[in-house]
Design a protein around this motif. Sequence first.
Motif, PDB file in Angstrom:
ATOM      1  N   THR A 194       0.305  -1.541   0.116  1.00  9.42           N
ATOM      2  CA  THR A 194      -0.244  -0.005   0.296  1.00  9.42           C
ATOM      3  C   THR A 194       0.905   1.045   0.003  1.00  9.42           C
ATOM      4  OG1 THR A 194      -1.715  -1.004   1.254  1.00  9.42           O
ATOM      5  CG2 THR A 194      -1.558   0.981   0.959  1.00  9.42           C
ATOM      6  N   LYS A 195       1.093   1.990  -0.909  1.00 11.61           N
ATOM      7  CA  LYS A 195       1.560   3.492  -1.106  1.00 11.61           C
ATOM      8  C   LYS A 195       1.103   4.611   0.681  1.00 11.61           C
ATOM      9  CE  LYS A 195       1.115   4.275  -5.532  1.00 11.61           C
ATOM     10  NZ  LYS A 195       0.457   5.981  -6.530  1.00 11.61           N
ATOM     11  N   TYR A 196       1.988   4.990   0.782  1.00 13.00           N
ATOM     12  CA  TYR A 196       2.372   6.149   2.152  1.00 13.00           C
ATOM     13  C   TYR A 196       2.645   7.236   1.303  1.00 13.00           C
ATOM     14  CZ  TYR A 196       2.209   7.097   6.324  1.00 13.00           C
ATOM     15  OH  TYR A 196       2.520   7.966   7.791  1.00 13.00           O
ATOM     16  N   LEU A 197       2.118   8.366   1.643  1.00  9.09           N
ATOM     17  CA  LEU A 197       2.022   9.873   1.690  1.00  9.09           C
ATOM     18  C   LEU A 197       2.410   9.940   2.983  1.00  9.09           C
ATOM     19  CD1 LEU A 197       0.692  10.516  -1.979  1.00  9.09           C
ATOM     20  CD2 LEU A 197       3.465   9.802  -1.706  1.00  9.09           C
ATOM     21  N   GLN A 198       3.469  11.123   3.082  1.00  8.51           N
ATOM     22  CA  GLN A 198       3.171  11.723   4.962  1.00  8.51           C
ATOM     23  C   GLN A 198       2.063  12.798   4.232  1.00  8.51           C
ATOM     24  OE1 GLN A 198       6.752  13.443   5.250  1.00  8.51           O
ATOM     25  NE2 GLN A 198       6.593  14.473   7.607  1.00  8.51           N
ATOM     26  N   ASN A 199       1.641  13.834   5.318  1.00  4.98           N
ATOM     27  CA  ASN A 199       0.370  14.277   5.140  1.00  4.98           C
ATOM     28  C   ASN A 199       0.677  15.273   4.684  1.00  4.98           C
ATOM     29  OD1 ASN A 199      -1.605  12.163   6.499  1.00  4.98           O
ATOM     30  ND2 ASN A 199      -1.659  13.331   9.048  1.00  4.98           N
ATOM     31  N   GLN A 200       1.794  15.797   5.436  1.00  7.64           N
ATOM     32  CA  GLN A 200       2.732  17.211   4.329  1.00  7.64           C
ATOM     33  C   GLN A 200       2.576  17.236   2.766  1.00  7.64           C
ATOM     34  OE1 GLN A 200       6.018  18.800   6.324  1.00  7.64           O
ATOM     35  NE2 GLN A 200       6.695  20.774   5.302  1.00  7.64           N
ATOM     36  N   VAL A 201       3.028  15.830   2.260  1.00  3.64           N
ATOM     37  CA  VAL A 201       3.293  16.038   1.618  1.00  3.64           C
ATOM     38  C   VAL A 201       1.933  15.745   0.250  1.00  3.64           C
ATOM     39  CG1 VAL A 201       3.762  14.019  -0.344  1.00  3.64           C
ATOM     40  CG2 VAL A 201       5.590  14.239   0.996  1.00  3.64           C
ATOM     41  N   GLU A 202       0.777  14.919   0.855  1.00  2.09           N
ATOM     42  CA  GLU A 202      -0.077  14.653   0.584  1.00  2.09           C
ATOM     43  C   GLU A 202      -1.414  15.680   0.592  1.00  2.09           C
ATOM     44  OE1 GLU A 202      -2.757  11.963   2.432  1.00  2.09           O
ATOM     45  OE2 GLU A 202      -2.547  11.088   1.507  1.00  2.09           O
ATOM     46  N   GLY A 203      -1.016  17.475   1.325  1.00  6.63           N
ATOM     47  CA  GLY A 203      -0.858  18.158   1.042  1.00  6.63           C
ATOM     48  C   GLY A 203      -0.499  19.471  -0.358  1.00  6.63           C
ATOM     49  N   ILE A 204       0.878  19.026  -0.050  1.00  3.71           N
ATOM     50  CA  ILE A 204       1.240  19.406  -1.126  1.00  3.71           C
ATOM     51  C   ILE A 204       0.516  18.933  -3.145  1.00  3.71           C
ATOM     52  CG2 ILE A 204       3.511  20.129  -2.357  1.00  3.71           C
ATOM     53  CD1 ILE A 204       4.911  19.500   0.100  1.00  3.71           C
ATOM     54  N   LEU A 205       0.578  18.173  -2.845  1.00  6.38           N
ATOM     55  CA  LEU A 205       0.016  17.066  -3.886  1.00  6.38           C
ATOM     56  C   LEU A 205      -2.016  17.674  -3.932  1.00  6.38           C
ATOM     57  CD1 LEU A 205       1.000  13.680  -3.917  1.00  6.38           C
ATOM     58  CD2 LEU A 205       1.498  15.529  -5.732  1.00  6.38           C
ATOM     59  N   HIS A 206      -2.194  17.722  -3.387  1.00  3.58           N
ATOM     60  CA  HIS A 206      -3.819  17.914  -3.626  1.00  3.58           C
ATOM     61  C   HIS A 206      -4.560  19.232  -3.538  1.00  3.58           C
ATOM     62  CE1 HIS A 206      -7.925  17.931  -1.969  1.00  3.58           C
ATOM     63  NE2 HIS A 206      -8.110  18.986  -1.255  1.00  3.58           N
ATOM     64  N   ARG A 207      -3.697  20.173  -3.098  1.00  8.54           N
ATOM     65  CA  ARG A 207      -3.928  22.020  -2.825  1.00  8.54           C
ATOM     66  C   ARG A 207      -3.010  21.943  -4.671  1.00  8.54           C
ATOM     67  NH1 ARG A 207      -1.388  21.630   2.007  1.00  8.54           N
ATOM     68  NH2 ARG A 207       1.115  22.586   0.671  1.00  8.54           N
TER      69      ARG A 207
END
Length: 223
Positions: A135-148
């Motif tokens: 399963t993939k894992y992205l740090q919350n801060q990284v997910e936020g960068i991608l999402h924005r």
Amino acid sequence: MNNYPIIQLLIVEDQHILAESFQRLFSEQSQFNVVGICTNKVEALRALSLLKVDIVLLDLSIPEHGKLTPNVDRGFQILEYLQEHMPHVKSIVLSSYNDYSLIKKSIQLGAMGYLLKNTSLTELLKAIQQVHSGTKYLQNQVEGILHRKDLRNETTITETVQLTRREKEVLTFIAQGLTDMDIADEIGLKKFTVSEFRSHLLRKFSAKNAAELVNKAHRQGIL
């Protein structure tokens, strides 16, 4: 004693002090074993050819060899090598770069995890275990960068998925309806390796099955 398999880790990090710190931390965890520490691309590729590795912990910015200047292209080349030649080996990028384009490209090149170097040991261990389970894992801060960034780009054309030569070859055979065993016979690989390529393709296209995969590939003009 638990029955979990020991996860074999290869650390690719050009900062010796940091790499040795990781090794000490993992030595205190019974579920992890550091099989090697590499400080450049040449060392990493050699280690991958000689050692049994489950997961590569990769700093993107590393030198080609020796004391050359670190460059993120070297990290991307390792990710490309894993995709093309060792799809069964998983990778987690552990980087100081929080740039959208670098994160996105890492994921497109098959990285199953991306964490910044400000992450905690607890989160790093969790990421390794999750990626090892598939399963993939992205740090919350990284997910936020991608999402924005994705929200800002939601009205633009979808970015074309980047594929290696071998991935395109496997995708073409999938589109023809061949099974993994049929594809393995066609291109001279093991069925297990072809299945790994199929899994990589499904993740890259965010597809649930072969039909959706082929449909998305057609829409992007890849097939």
